[in-house]
Design a protein around this motif. Structure first.
Motif, mmCIF file in Angstrom:
data_model
loop_
_atom_site.group_PDB
_atom_site.id
_atom_site.type_symbol
_atom_site.label_atom_id
_atom_site.label_comp_id
_atom_site.label_asym_id
_atom_site.label_seq_id
_atom_site.Cartn_x
_atom_site.Cartn_y
_atom_site.Cartn_z
ATOM 1 N N ASP A 195 -40.363 -77.279 -26.701
ATOM 2 C CA ASP A 195 -41.413 -76.705 -26.229
ATOM 3 C C ASP A 195 -41.995 -76.086 -27.225
ATOM 4 O O ASP A 195 -43.360 -75.920 -27.396
ATOM 5 C CB ASP A 195 -41.053 -75.611 -25.011
ATOM 6 N N GLU A 202 -43.901 -78.517 -29.479
ATOM 7 C CA GLU A 202 -45.348 -78.930 -28.753
ATOM 8 C C GLU A 202 -46.191 -77.915 -29.009
ATOM 9 O O GLU A 202 -47.462 -78.457 -29.315
ATOM 10 C CB GLU A 202 -44.968 -79.192 -27.225
ATOM 11 N N ARG A 203 -46.087 -76.543 -28.829
ATOM 12 C CA ARG A 203 -46.923 -75.606 -29.032
ATOM 13 C C ARG A 203 -47.750 -75.754 -30.340
ATOM 14 O O ARG A 203 -48.762 -75.220 -30.608
ATOM 15 C CB ARG A 203 -46.580 -74.357 -28.445
ATOM 16 N N ASP A 251 -41.708 -66.078 -28.814
ATOM 17 C CA ASP A 251 -40.804 -66.222 -27.448
ATOM 18 C C ASP A 251 -40.325 -64.912 -27.207
ATOM 19 O O ASP A 251 -39.501 -64.326 -27.758
ATOM 20 C CB ASP A 251 -39.948 -67.260 -27.434
#
Length: 259
Positions: free
Chosen positions: A128, A131-132, A241
């Motif tokens: 994830d 992808e960012r 995150d």
């Protein structure tokens, strides 16, 4: 017996008791650091069974306002919320003044802040995150994991992921202390001027390990926030995150009403 409420319904007695205790805590009748009255005291005060009081205290603990100490009972937390100003905390003036976002935010609230660095080094980008960042899954990135404290209490964990081709020539980003203004100031020093920060938030219960790391009751509410730092060139140079104790933060957003 339940208490009547609007619409002719009645709320369970344990809910009424829990609401009253929560209101007393928020009003300062039961102050931070003080013990919530014991089960026997509450049984006598409200004229209910021990089971009703225990259900009420389960609701009180779910509010995040108290913590339970084995053999001692429940104590009101000394954890006043930090105001998390999303429209202000990443202002360039803070970085130019030598303050990273969390330190600037804590200073504004009158809190004593501390940051503990848990890990800095290369790692494979989770899918994830990759992808960012616009890199292949498993590509090498620089990871920086921190644990943030407010007045000695852990309130937030944050893991930053930065593309390797961006950071490899910025040695300060591999240091525990990247210097005044934090990693964003160092990135801007090297030509990565920021255009915007995009955040997504989700509220959920903490996992067992997360609750332990943030000194929370099991399944206490947390806010999971993921932030992308985007430059004027349209490149995402950091994904952060973050996991925050929900009782520590109030989120304030400024939303323009015109184009």
């Amino acid at each position: 017996m339940g208490t009547s409420v609007a619409g002719g319904k009645s709320e369970p007695e344990y809910v009424r008791i829990a609401n009253e205790i929560v209101q007393q805590i928020r009003a300062g009748v039961i102050e931070p650091g003080q013990m919530v009255p014991s089960e026997s005291v509450l049984v006598e005060r409200y004229g209910v069974s021990g089971g009703t009081v225990r259900r009420a205290m389960t609701e009180v603990r779910a509010s995040g306002l108290v913590e339970t100490r084995h053999g001692k009972g429940s104590i009101v937390k000394n954890r006043p919320p930090v105001r998390h100003r999303s429209s202000d905390r990443f202002r360039r003036s803070h970085r130019q003044g030598g303050k990273a976002a969390y330190l600037a935010e804590s200073a504004q609230s009158g809190a004593t802040a501390k940051v503990s660095v848990l890990y800095i080094g290369p790692m494979e980008a989770p899918a994830d995150v990759a992808e960012r960042l616009g890199v292949p899954a498993g590509a090498q990135v620089l990871a920086r994991r921190r644990l943030y404290f407010r007045n000695g209490t852990p309130v937030e964990t944050a893991s930053s992921y930065l593309p390797w081709d961006v950071v490899k020539d910025i040695p300060e980003l591999f240091a525990e202390n990247p210097g005044g203004g934090g990693i964003y100031a160092r990135l801007e020093d090297h030509g990565h001027e920021f255009a915007e920060f995009v955040e997504t938030l989700q509220a959920r219960p903490a996992s067992k390990s997360e609750a332990s790391e943030l000194a929370l009751n099991p399944s206490a509410p947390v806010v999971h926030l993921v932030r992308e730092a985007r430059t004027t060139a349209g490149v995402v140079v950091e994904v952060c995150d973050t996991l925050m104790a929900a009782d520590q933060f109030v989120f304030e957003y400024r939303i323009p009403a015109e184009d």
